[in-house]
Write an enzyme that holds these catalytic residues in place. Sequence first.
Site, PDB file in Angstrom:
ATOM      1  N   CYS A  26       0.843  -1.185   0.000  1.00  0.00           N
ATOM      2  CA  CYS A  26       0.000   0.000   0.000  1.00  0.00           C
ATOM      3  C   CYS A  26       0.884   1.242   0.000  1.00  0.00           C
ATOM      4  CB  CYS A  26      -0.890  -0.033   1.234  1.00  0.00           C
ATOM      5  SG  CYS A  26      -1.519   1.575   1.723  1.00  0.00           S
ATOM      6  N   GLU A  27       0.678   2.109  -1.001  1.00  0.00           N
ATOM      7  CA  GLU A  27       1.567   3.268  -1.124  1.00  0.00           C
ATOM      8  C   GLU A  27       1.292   4.321  -0.060  1.00  0.00           C
ATOM      9  OE1 GLU A  27       1.067   4.895  -4.993  1.00  0.00           O
ATOM     10  OE2 GLU A  27      -0.606   6.158  -4.416  1.00  0.00           O
ATOM     11  N   HIS A  28       0.168   4.241   0.604  1.00  0.00           N
ATOM     12  CA  HIS A  28      -0.131   5.221   1.642  1.00  0.00           C
ATOM     13  C   HIS A  28       0.539   4.884   2.958  1.00  0.00           C
ATOM     14  CE1 HIS A  28      -3.878   5.613  -0.967  1.00  0.00           C
ATOM     15  NE2 HIS A  28      -3.215   6.734  -1.120  1.00  0.00           N
ATOM     16  N   HIS A  29       0.579   3.608   3.284  1.00  0.00           N
ATOM     17  CA  HIS A  29       1.035   3.198   4.611  1.00  0.00           C
ATOM     18  C   HIS A  29       2.265   2.296   4.573  1.00  0.00           C
ATOM     19  CE1 HIS A  29      -3.422   3.834   4.872  1.00  0.00           C
ATOM     20  NE2 HIS A  29      -2.992   4.667   5.798  1.00  0.00           N
ATOM     21  N   GLN A  68      -5.190  -0.309  -4.595  1.00  0.00           N
ATOM     22  CA  GLN A  68      -5.897  -1.426  -5.224  1.00  0.00           C
ATOM     23  C   GLN A  68      -6.645  -1.004  -6.485  1.00  0.00           C
ATOM     24  OE1 GLN A  68      -8.159  -3.932  -2.570  1.00  0.00           O
ATOM     25  NE2 GLN A  68      -9.576  -4.508  -4.195  1.00  0.00           N
ATOM     26  N   HIS A  96      -6.113  -5.591   3.254  1.00  0.00           N
ATOM     27  CA  HIS A  96      -5.127  -4.542   3.480  1.00  0.00           C
ATOM     28  C   HIS A  96      -4.680  -4.578   4.927  1.00  0.00           C
ATOM     29  CE1 HIS A  96      -6.081  -2.254  -0.331  1.00  0.00           C
ATOM     30  NE2 HIS A  96      -7.039  -3.147  -0.272  1.00  0.00           N
ATOM     31  N   CYS A  98      -2.983  -2.458   6.367  1.00  0.00           N
ATOM     32  CA  CYS A  98      -3.133  -1.133   6.968  1.00  0.00           C
ATOM     33  C   CYS A  98      -4.510  -0.971   7.597  1.00  0.00           C
ATOM     34  CB  CYS A  98      -2.880  -0.031   5.943  1.00  0.00           C
ATOM     35  SG  CYS A  98      -3.942  -0.061   4.506  1.00  0.00           S
TER      36      CYS A  98
HETATM   37 ZN   LIG Z   1      -2.954   1.589   3.400  1.00  0.00          ZN
END
Ligand SMILES: [Zn+2]
Length: 141
Positions: A26-29, A68, A96, A98
Amino acid sequence: MATCFTESQLGDQLVIVGGMSVWSLCEHHMLPMNLHVTAGYVPDGGAVVGLSKFGRIAQHYAGRLQVQERFTRQVAEHLVDVIGRKDVAVAVRGLHLCMSMRGVRLEAARTTTLHTGGQFAIDPVLNQQFVTLAGAQWNAA
Ligand SMILES: [Zn+2]
């Protein structure tokens, strides 16, 4: 990385390729997400995608920071290029970490994304066949 393929055909109308699981980040977390990928296409007059080819496409796009929704679209667009037809559908069910590990701890949460093109976008019967078969694969997993 677990990779497993199944395939079923309904006459010569619809080919489903699925049962495949890839890991991405996941590129955010920067936390892993497990993506179960199912693709459907109508091979009529076009190329048939080998199972290993499909697996390489999914692993290729999983091998980078992802979200995703973008992963789903990239796999679908690549399949359109390979098959030479727009009649492609891709469904992804993601777990996920995250969401499972952080904050609200929705451990059972799954995110489903669906990308449809060509006949899948305009033919509700074909679309429903794909969604039903994709869902059946996930429930059996
Ligand atoms: Zn995430």
